[in-house]
Design a protein around this motif. Structure first.
Motif, PDB file in Angstrom:
ATOM      1  N   PRO A  36       0.815  -1.227   0.000  1.00 13.47           N
ATOM      2  CA  PRO A  36       0.000   0.000   0.000  1.00 13.47           C
ATOM      3  C   PRO A  36       0.843   1.270   0.000  1.00 13.47           C
ATOM      4  N   LEU A  37       1.972   1.240   0.720  1.00 11.24           N
ATOM      5  CA  LEU A  37       2.836   2.417   0.776  1.00 11.24           C
ATOM      6  C   LEU A  37       3.408   2.737  -0.599  1.00 11.24           C
ATOM      7  N   GLY A  38       3.876   1.714  -1.304  1.00 10.40           N
ATOM      8  CA  GLY A  38       4.396   1.925  -2.652  1.00 10.40           C
ATOM      9  C   GLY A  38       3.328   2.403  -3.605  1.00 10.40           C
ATOM     10  N   THR A  39       2.103   1.894  -3.415  1.00  6.41           N
ATOM     11  CA  THR A  39       0.978   2.329  -4.250  1.00  6.41           C
ATOM     12  C   THR A  39       0.667   3.796  -4.002  1.00  6.41           C
ATOM     13  N   LEU A  40       0.704   4.210  -2.745  1.00  8.56           N
ATOM     14  CA  LEU A  40       0.469   5.616  -2.411  1.00  8.56           C
ATOM     15  C   LEU A  40       1.558   6.516  -2.987  1.00  8.56           C
ATOM     16  N   LEU A  41       2.798   6.038  -2.947  1.00  3.26           N
ATOM     17  CA  LEU A  41       3.883   6.813  -3.550  1.00  3.26           C
ATOM     18  C   LEU A  41       3.609   7.063  -5.028  1.00  3.26           C
ATOM     19  N   TYR A  42       3.108   6.038  -5.704  1.00  2.25           N
ATOM     20  CA  TYR A  42       2.779   6.170  -7.127  1.00  2.25           C
ATOM     21  C   TYR A  42       1.594   7.111  -7.332  1.00  2.25           C
ATOM     22  N   LEU A  43       0.538   6.918  -6.561  1.00  3.40           N
ATOM     23  CA  LEU A  43      -0.689   7.694  -6.751  1.00  3.40           C
ATOM     24  C   LEU A  43      -0.510   9.169  -6.395  1.00  3.40           C
ATOM     25  N   CYS A  44       0.375   9.445  -5.414  1.00  5.75           N
ATOM     26  CA  CYS A  44       0.541  10.823  -4.949  1.00  5.75           C
ATOM     27  C   CYS A  44       1.584  11.606  -5.745  1.00  5.75           C
ATOM     28  N   ARG A  45       2.207  10.943  -6.710  1.00  4.70           N
ATOM     29  CA  ARG A  45       3.164  11.659  -7.559  1.00  4.70           C
ATOM     30  C   ARG A  45       2.464  12.769  -8.352  1.00  4.70           C
ATOM     31  N   LYS A  46       3.253  13.740  -8.745  1.00  3.37           N
ATOM     32  CA  LYS A  46       2.709  14.859  -9.518  1.00  3.37           C
ATOM     33  C   LYS A  46       2.094  14.349 -10.823  1.00  3.37           C
ATOM     34  N   GLY A  47       0.846  14.735 -11.065  1.00  5.63           N
ATOM     35  CA  GLY A  47       0.157  14.353 -12.281  1.00  5.63           C
ATOM     36  C   GLY A  47      -0.592  13.045 -12.196  1.00  5.63           C
ATOM     37  N   ASN A  48      -0.482  12.336 -11.061  1.00  2.50           N
ATOM     38  CA  ASN A  48      -1.193  11.068 -10.909  1.00  2.50           C
ATOM     39  C   ASN A  48      -2.531  11.265 -10.201  1.00  2.50           C
ATOM     40  N   LEU A  49      -3.225  10.183  -9.945  1.00  3.97           N
ATOM     41  CA  LEU A  49      -4.608  10.249  -9.489  1.00  3.97           C
ATOM     42  C   LEU A  49      -4.803  11.007  -8.180  1.00  3.97           C
ATOM     43  N   LEU A  50      -3.891  10.825  -7.228  1.00  4.84           N
ATOM     44  CA  LEU A  50      -4.010  11.503  -5.922  1.00  4.84           C
ATOM     45  C   LEU A  50      -2.905  12.537  -5.769  1.00  4.84           C
ATOM     46  N   ASP A  51      -2.636  13.264  -6.794  1.00  6.20           N
ATOM     47  CA  ASP A  51      -1.560  14.264  -6.802  1.00  6.20           C
ATOM     48  C   ASP A  51      -1.531  15.048  -5.487  1.00  6.20           C
ATOM     49  N   ASN A  52      -0.523  14.764  -4.666  1.00  3.64           N
ATOM     50  CA  ASN A  52      -0.410  15.421  -3.357  1.00  3.64           C
ATOM     51  C   ASN A  52       1.074  15.545  -3.015  1.00  3.64           C
ATOM     52  N   ARG A  53       1.597  16.732  -3.210  1.00  2.00           N
ATOM     53  CA  ARG A  53       3.031  16.937  -3.045  1.00  2.00           C
ATOM     54  C   ARG A  53       3.488  16.697  -1.608  1.00  2.00           C
ATOM     55  N   MET A  54       2.669  17.143  -0.632  1.00  2.00           N
ATOM     56  CA  MET A  54       3.036  16.977   0.770  1.00  2.00           C
ATOM     57  C   MET A  54       3.099  15.503   1.154  1.00  2.00           C
ATOM     58  N   ALA A  55       2.067  14.744   0.774  1.00  2.00           N
ATOM     59  CA  ALA A  55       2.026  13.322   1.116  1.00  2.00           C
ATOM     60  C   ALA A  55       3.161  12.573   0.430  1.00  2.00           C
ATOM     61  N   PHE A  56       3.393  12.864  -0.837  1.00  2.00           N
ATOM     62  CA  PHE A  56       4.459  12.184  -1.566  1.00  2.00           C
ATOM     63  C   PHE A  56       5.824  12.475  -0.945  1.00  2.00           C
ATOM     64  N   SER A  57       6.064  13.729  -0.613  1.00  2.00           N
ATOM     65  CA  SER A  57       7.362  14.109  -0.040  1.00  2.00           C
ATOM     66  C   SER A  57       7.599  13.414   1.298  1.00  2.00           C
ATOM     67  N   SER A  58       6.538  13.327   2.117  1.00  2.00           N
ATOM     68  CA  SER A  58       6.673  12.690   3.430  1.00  2.00           C
ATOM     69  C   SER A  58       6.958  11.204   3.295  1.00  2.00           C
ATOM     70  N   LEU A  59       6.175  10.523   2.451  1.00  2.00           N
ATOM     71  CA  LEU A  59       6.374   9.086   2.256  1.00  2.00           C
ATOM     72  C   LEU A  59       7.727   8.800   1.612  1.00  2.00           C
ATOM     73  N   ASN A  60       8.080   9.619   0.643  1.00  2.88           N
ATOM     74  CA  ASN A  60       9.342   9.439  -0.070  1.00  2.88           C
ATOM     75  C   ASN A  60      10.525   9.638   0.874  1.00  2.88           C
TER      76      ASN A  60
END
Length: 220
Positions: A36-60
């Motif tokens: 699930p964590l890897g899936t969220l990293l993919y989904l929260c990337r810029k331009g993806n379905l859950l585009d969320n810079r804050m969430a992506f940066s934190s998980l990354n």
């Protein structure tokens, strides 16, 4: 069996069981949390379905920190957290805690990479058909990436076996710890070599199984 293996048969089986426990728990953590964590990293990337810079940066950041941490130091660093989770910092279950943390970070990155290899058109087609995010993930992304996900889990499992060999420092036991204590430290070079062969056989079985399953699942 060689005489020296018969002499230590009980201890060898015990160490194999300890390795299976540590690696089994870490693989379960990789699937239940890392996937699930890897899936969220993919989904929260810029331009993806859950585009969320804050969430992506934190998980990354979490994944990068854990993966860049020297494993031996991570084991020591996580001792207070390990005590909080299992009530002790020693033993096989305690050793599985830092191993699981590494497993989560390691596999989540491989999951993200597998999903990034999926053609953009697959997601666009799913959106055009009115699929929800849940449906896109389970009926499109995971289906397309299943071969890569299996290969990633296979690679991860082999890495976890390698990491488990040093868990003797916290009393985790395992095949690697047995080879060091009974083989190297007692100058039983023959015993140590036999144990290494056992480890190689385990790794080959896992690699062959994972590769075979990935080939069966790969419909491209």
């Amino acid at each position: 069996m060689p005489d020296i293996l018969l002499q230590y048969e009980t201890e060898i089986w015990q160490s194999i069981g300890q390795t299976f426990v540590m690696v089994g728990i870490s693989v379960a953590a990789a699937l239940l949390i890392g996937l699930p964590l890897g899936t969220l990293l993919y989904l929260c990337r810029k331009g993806n379905l859950l585009d969320n810079r804050m969430a992506f940066s934190s998980l990354n950041l979490f994944v990068n920190i854990v993966r860049s941490f020297p494993f031996l130091l991570l084991v020591v660093f996580l001792i207070p957290f390990t005590r909080l989770i299992v009530g002790t910092a020693l033993g096989t279950l305690a050793a599985a805690v830092p191993l699981s943390i590494v497993a989560i970070a390691y596999y989540s990155r491989l999951v993200e990479q597998s999903l990034l290899e999926i053609p953009r058109g697959v997601v666009e087609s799913a959106i055009a058909m009115g699929a929800s995010i849940w449906q896109i993930v389970f009926k499109f992304l995971y289906v397309e990436a299943r071969s890569g996900l299996v290969l990633g889990l296979t690679t991860s499992t082999i890495s976890f076996i390698s990491y488990s060999t040093i868990m003797g420092i916290v009393g985790g036991g395992g095949v690697g710890d047995f080879a060091i204590r009974y083989g190297y430290q007692r100058f039983e070079t023959e015993l140590m070599m036999y144990v290494i062969v056992i480890m190689i056989i385990f790794v080959q079985i896992i690699q062959f199984t994972g590769t075979t399953i990935a080939k069966i699942l790969d419909k491209r």
